[in-house]
Write an enzyme that holds these catalytic residues in place. Structure first.
Site, short mmCIF file in Angstrom:
data_model
loop_
_atom_site.label_atom_id
_atom_site.label_comp_id
_atom_site.label_asym_id
_atom_site.label_seq_id
_atom_site.Cartn_x
_atom_site.Cartn_y
_atom_site.Cartn_z
N MET A 97 -22.54 50.31 72.46
CA MET A 97 -23.99 50.40 72.63
C MET A 97 -24.69 50.17 71.30
O MET A 97 -24.41 50.88 70.32
CB MET A 97 -24.40 51.79 73.15
CG MET A 97 -23.85 52.19 74.47
SD MET A 97 -24.60 53.76 75.02
CE MET A 97 -24.28 54.83 73.63
N CYS A 112 -30.13 61.67 73.93
CA CYS A 112 -29.49 60.35 73.96
C CYS A 112 -28.36 60.32 74.98
O CYS A 112 -28.18 59.34 75.70
CB CYS A 112 -28.97 59.98 72.57
SG CYS A 112 -28.08 58.41 72.51
N CYS A 165 -28.46 59.08 64.41
CA CYS A 165 -27.92 57.72 64.35
C CYS A 165 -28.92 56.72 63.81
O CYS A 165 -28.55 55.76 63.13
CB CYS A 165 -27.44 57.30 65.74
SG CYS A 165 -28.72 57.21 67.00
#
Length: 375
Positions: A32, A100, A197
């Protein structure tokens, strides 16, 4: 796969299992891409995702696995990052990594899996079992308690958990690295990723966020005297319990409270009672089994559980109360808990069984000062 050693060993374990089974099945990897660095720099050159994608491809080549890249940066921006920015602007403290997993990994990603996909395996340290009576999936803590990641997974829906596989649930981190070295994986010694991230490895959080949240300077006050000690650049630059570096102040002070109306941050010493919270309220608590709230939660005595408000903290005993037909949950700590901030995620456990989570909307402190928001 992320390019890290955990997801790489997950792929290795599944590939080995596939080779042992007489009944064949398709196994492939997916990477991803959740963050588009062009939004910041106008170029993709030198960004972290390219190195991660390269590592995924190298591991998959060694394991003889097909792999593909899926760009979910738009979905991540709309469903995770923008809501988090709005939360930071209010002075609350969100946890984007929890959301997320719900919105992207066990949400948008499922729509991009090959047709007929039955399971999605990840490198999380967690276990999944099934209730012996109903056969419904249960999210359980990992054997390696120091690496357990059920807190980050506490928001995923039952439908996502049903598809999930966690091959590392009974493996320790040292064993993972040993498997990677024995398999000759090039990333066996790669350091664990830390932090959010989208911030990356080389940037400070406040420096990054200042590009998205406008500066809103205000006073830093001593909580008991209202004496102005300094200035802050925005409520989002500090969280409850964080050390406050103030020019000219030699002794260490900590953020006790925030006042959104006055745009003020209040500080005090580490033993100040304003840092202690007796109970919290979550207006949007979601049980993983949505139709199976523990019955005792509806009674006056409440449901006994353990609560966790951040990764790697030791869960603490609590009593949980919920109203009929309402997602609002009140959680009362057996002992006052330190440095609880609105916006954080609270996850509830029955032993090793993770039951669900919600955002902290209110925190009742032991010492209440003028009704200031505890954010």
């Amino acid at each position: 796969m992320s390019g890290g050693v955990d997801s790489s060993v997950t792929a290795k374990l599944l590939a080995d299992e596939k080779a042992r089974l007489t009944q064949d099945y398709d196994l492939s990897a997916i990477y991803m891409r959740n963050w588009d660095t062009r939004d910041e720099s106008g170029t993709d050159v030198g960004c972290e995702w390219e190195k991660d994608w390269e590592d995924v491809q190298r591991v998959c080549q060694k394991l003889d696995l097909p792999c593909q890249l899926v760009d979910l940066s738009k979905e991540y921006w709309l469903k995770v990052f923008e809501p988090a920015v709005r939360t930071w602007q209010t002075g609350f403290t969100p946890n984007p990594d929890v959301w997320c997993n719900r919105e992207i990994k066990f949400g948008a990603l499922l729509d991009h899996l090959p047709e007929g996909t039955e399971f999605l395996a990840t490198g999380h340290y967690a276990r999944k079992t099934h209730d012996p009576t109903s056969r419904r999936p249960k999210l359980m803590r990992a054997r390696d308690q120091t690496k357990d990641q059920t807190y980050y997974l506490s928001s995923i829906p039952e439908s996502g958990l049903d598809k999930a596989l966690f091959p590392l649930g009974d493996v320790t981190k040292d064993e993972v690295r040993g498997i990677a070295r024995a398999a000759g994986l090039h990333n066996a010694g790669r350091k664990d990723s830390v932090g959010l991230c989208f911030v990356g490895q080389r940037r400070r959080f406040n420096e990054f966020l200042s590009g998205y949240v406008p500066s809103a300077p205000g006073p830093i006050l001593e909580i008991d005297s209202d004496t102005v000690l300094g200035r802050h650049d925005g409520l989002w630059t500090y969280t409850i319990g964080q050390g406050a570096k103030i020019r000219g102040i030699m002794h260490k002070l900590y953020v006790i409270r925030k006042d959104y109306e006055k745009n003020a941050i209040y500080v005090g010493f580490s033993d100040h009672p304003g840092l202690l919270t007796s109970s919290i309220v979550s207006d949007d608590f979601t049980w993983i089994w949505k139709d199976a709230t523990p019955p005792d939660a509806y009674t006056h005595r409440g449901f006994r559980a353990r609560a966790q408000i951040r990764h790697r903290m030791t869960p603490v005993p609590v009593t949980v109360l919920q109203r009929w037909s309402s997602p609002q949950v009140r959680i009362m700590f057996d002992e006052p808990h330190r440095a609880v901030a609105a916006g954080q995620v609270v996850a509830l456990y029955d032993g090793d069984h993770c039951l669900g989570c919600g955002t902290i909307d209110e925190a009742a402190v032991v010492a209440d000062f003028d009704g200031l928001d505890h954010r």
